[in-house]
Design an enzyme around this catalytic site. Structure first.
Site, short mmCIF file in Angstrom:
data_model
loop_
_atom_site.label_atom_id
_atom_site.label_comp_id
_atom_site.label_asym_id
_atom_site.label_seq_id
_atom_site.Cartn_x
_atom_site.Cartn_y
_atom_site.Cartn_z
N ILE A 73 0.82 -1.21 0.00
CA ILE A 73 0.00 0.00 0.00
C ILE A 73 0.85 1.26 0.00
O ILE A 73 0.37 2.34 -0.35
CB ILE A 73 -0.97 0.03 1.20
N ASP A 74 2.14 1.14 0.38
CA ASP A 74 3.00 2.32 0.47
C ASP A 74 3.51 2.78 -0.90
O ASP A 74 4.03 3.88 -1.01
CB ASP A 74 4.22 2.03 1.35
N GLU A 172 4.03 8.18 8.77
CA GLU A 172 4.52 7.60 10.02
C GLU A 172 6.05 7.62 10.12
O GLU A 172 6.61 7.57 11.21
CB GLU A 172 4.01 6.17 10.18
N HIS A 206 -4.77 0.70 10.36
CA HIS A 206 -5.01 -0.38 9.41
C HIS A 206 -6.30 -0.21 8.62
O HIS A 206 -6.61 -1.05 7.76
CB HIS A 206 -4.98 -1.72 10.13
N ARG A 390 -22.16 21.80 -23.71
CA ARG A 390 -21.65 21.14 -24.92
C ARG A 390 -21.55 22.07 -26.13
O ARG A 390 -20.97 21.70 -27.15
CB ARG A 390 -22.55 19.96 -25.28
N ASN A 450 -12.88 8.84 -22.03
CA ASN A 450 -11.45 8.72 -22.34
C ASN A 450 -11.23 8.61 -23.86
O ASN A 450 -10.51 7.74 -24.34
CB ASN A 450 -10.83 7.51 -21.64
N GLN A 492 -21.64 3.69 -20.52
CA GLN A 492 -21.44 4.88 -21.35
C GLN A 492 -20.04 4.81 -21.97
O GLN A 492 -19.36 3.81 -21.88
CB GLN A 492 -21.63 6.13 -20.51
#
Length: 689
Positions: A73-74, A172, A206, A390, A450, A492
């Site tokens: 996770i780091d 930390e 955690h 638009r 995208n 979409q």
């Protein structure tokens, strides 16, 4: 694990017929795995001597292949841009801070939030960028020697400017230049005593490891898992153990031990107080995000960063097209950067129609100069705070030019999707007739589809994917509970199948229908026969719910409902089929951390580009054209594409998408993982294998 444990592991693997391992973990797990591989021949020899294995078993399994996947996770592993789990953890942090914001704002409190990261400040940095925190502490870049006064000065200035809350994020492993630990308690005392703020400490702990994985982590782990299997199958006895990485949006293999060594170098550089080297050892994005964070929080605190009066610009900011997550974050970053540099940010509300029709409305028109306080809190808001539309400038080009001249717009920052791309194209072409458009123009692609040429990634698409994946998770739960049920879900994305394909990869879809590939009756016959076979084999024993994703423009004839009804008809009561249309739910609510971070990074780069291009003369703007650009992410690099070139060489105007879509190869992986049959393997008339 001690040697007796490795002996037992080797015996169990041989007994089970395993001669290859794919390990997902941090640097410790990966180092241990490589050591296990090196000891493998000796372990088997010892087991034969102890008569726990036979010589025949030893010869059969004499080689062990190891492939590593980085789960951390780091995001602290070198040689990869992202580790499995890091963006899910960042999502948990941002969700927590977004919730804390309400209390902090209402009570005018300060919060000191501690996040994980002993030797890596990635989580703290990205959380600071994503939540517009007032100050951050990270191991790689400690604050100045006089950090207490610096932090208090910035926070006091923010309060004087009208901000009602204060957020400080501490990794930390944070420390000062002398490597003395910076604790949340120390920061709290400074805020409470020196600034007299009602301050609380929140340690997330955690919580950061839990929760559902975000769409990006699902995609990343799936693609890396596929590559790991390829690596195992292609490995030879003398092949060094590889680790599967993602670099410049491409899945690649790197030497495992070299990646671990480079990772440990960061900790060594920090210990040696060589913080410049520590920052250098992180990827290029890390330093750029830190710069973007610093410049967008320095407003009003560093007068030396202001440009001379003659170089200060009036920069117009406009949103064009449909709303997308990250639009507001990009606007906030642009405004903060402009004010830090001395520019005047001017919001053009409600797109080009708002500019032309309501610019001089009373008591407040659609053309408004923006202050730092105006955009505070925008980073976590979805939609468009200044309104989007638009409509294109060609609807009233003379009036648009007149408004640009009236309000002295020196440069234009446009945020939006394919409509925004078209608008920039129109403004560029109109330069010969209207001098008002001979100004630097930068487009930041923002669309859930995208589909903007010139970039592989548009902000808003990740927010859309997360919303769609959450929706599909709920649908799949229903399908699985009912055992024999298939859902056809409409996505979409315009005429680009990006959203459908990546979502299909993330949720394990049975099939994905895209505009690029289209739909035909033979394809449907194969897929229906495949569903029949799957449900027949399962016999209701497992959670056998199935999902099919169909892009809204995949076919004019075979609509989502039609496909669901065809499947139901051909099932003959052996399983059910339903259709579901999430619609505008896919635009998402709160923008994802990835969209926020990238929006801020790209917005800062856009304003920097406008600054650097403002020195060109009006005549040069017509003949040159390099000051009218679309910013894009290609690989891990940020690039500026000249609009004229992108329009001619990279744009499929008919289908409103790029000519070459970088994600197309992923469609094959979706089909392979679902076991979807290939046309050549099936009967052309009935679809059976």
């Amino acid at each position: 694990m001690e040697r007796p444990g490795r002996l037992r592991a080797a015996k169990n693997m041989v007994t089970a017929g395993i001669d290859a391992l794919v390990i997902c973990g941090g640097d410790g797990s990966l180092t241990g795995a490589d050591k296990f591989r090196k000891e493998w021949p000796g372990l088997l020899e010892e087991l034969v001597e102890k008569k726990e294995l036979t010589a025949e078993q030893k010869n059969t399994y004499k080689h062990l292949n190891i492939v590593g996947l980085v789960g951390s996770i780091d995001n602290d592993m070198s040689s990869t841009d992202a580790t499995i789990g890091c963006y899910s953890s960042l999502t948990r942090i941002c969700e927590a801070i977004d919730c804390i914001d309400a209390t902090a704002e209402s009570h005018q409190r300060a919060f000191v939030i501690e996040v994980m990261g002993r030797h890596c400040g990635w989580l703290a940095l990205m959380a600071g960028v994503s939540t517009s925190a007032d100050f951050i502490f990270i191991p790689e870049k400690p604050p100045s020697e006089n950090w207490e006064a610096e932090m208090c000065s910035i926070i006091r200035r923010h309060r004087d400017m009208g901000k009602r809350k204060t957020i400080v994020i501490v990794a930390e492993g944070a420390h000062d230049l002398a490597l003395k630990k910076v604790t949340p308690a120390r920061v709290k005392d400074l805020l409470s005593i020196d600034l007299k703020l009602d301050t609380r400490i929140t340690t997330l702990g955690h919580v950061q490891r839990g929760g559902r994985p975000c769409a990006y982590d699902r995609m990343l782990s799936t693609l890396q898992g596929v590559e790991a299997v390829h690596a195992v199958l292609q490995a030879k006895p003398d092949t060094p153990s590889p680790v599967i990485c993602v670099i410049e949006n491409k899945i690649v293999r790197k030497p495992l031990l070299k990646a671990v060594e480079d990772t440990l170098e960061v900790a060594k550089a920090i210990e040696a107080k060589d913080f410049a080297r520590a920052m250098h050892l992180r990827d290029a994005e890390f330093a750029e995000y830190h710069n973007a964070y610093t410049v967008t929080t320095a407003t009003g605190t560093k007068p030396e960063q202001k440009l001379p009066k003659d170089k200060q610009l009036r920069i117009g900011i406009i949103h064009v097209g449909a709303p997308a997550g990250g639009m507001n974050a990009s606007t906030r970053a642009a405004v903060a950067y402009c004010l830090t540099r001395g520019h005047t940010p001017v919001a053009l509300h409600n797109g080009f129609p708002g500019l032309c029709r309501h610019h001089d409305d009373q008591p407040q028109g659609s053309v408004r100069e923006m202050s730092w306080l105006d955009v505070q809190g925008w980073v976590s808001r979805g939609g468009s705070e200044i309104g989007c539309n638009r409509a294109l400038p060609s609807d009233d080009m003379p009036k648009t030019a007149w408004c640009f001249e009236k309000y002295k717009i020196d440069a234009l920052f446009i945020v939006g999707g394919f409509e925004a791309f078209t608008a920039v194209s129109e403004l560029r072409k109109a330069r010969t007739e209207y001098p008002a458009f001979r100004i630097p123009i930068a487009l930041l692609p923002a669309t859930i589809s995208n589909n903007v040429p010139g970039t592989e990634y548009s902000i808003g698409s990740d927010t859309c994917l997360n919303a769609l994946v959450d929706y599909c998770d709920a649908i799949k739960q229903s399908a699985s509970a009912s055992r024999r049920r298939c859902f056809v879900v409409e996505t979409q994305g315009g005429k680009s199948g990006y959203i459908a394909t990546i979502a299909g990869l993330s949720i394990g879809a049975t099939a994905v229908y895209t505009p690029e590939e289209g739909i035909n009756i033979k394809m449907l016959a194969r897929d229906i026969e495949h569903l029949r076979a799957c449900f027949a084999k399962d016999r209701g024993q497992a959670k056998a719910g199935k999902l099919i994703l169909r892009n809204e423009h995949a076919s004019e004839t075979y609509t989502t409902e039609v496909i669901a009804n065809m499947i139901k008809e051909e099932a003959h009561g052996r399983f059910e089929s339903r259709h579901a249309i999430p619609g505008h739910v896919q635009q998402g609510g709160t923008p994802s951390p990835m969209d926020r971070c990238r929006a801020i990074r790209l917005a800062v780069r856009c304003i920097e580009f406008l600054e650097g291009s403002a020195t060109k003369s009006k005549g040069d703007a017509v003949t040159d054209g390099t000051d009218c650009v679309v910013i894009g992410i290609k690989g891990a690099s940020v690039v500026f594409g000249a609009m004229e070139k992108v329009e001619k060489e990279e744009t499929n105007w008919k289908d409103r998408r790029p000519k070459d879509e970088s994600w197309l190869g992923l469609k094959t992986i979706v089909d392979t993982l679902s076991g979807r049959p290939k046309p050549e393997d099936c009967c052309q008339s009935c679809g059976r294998r």
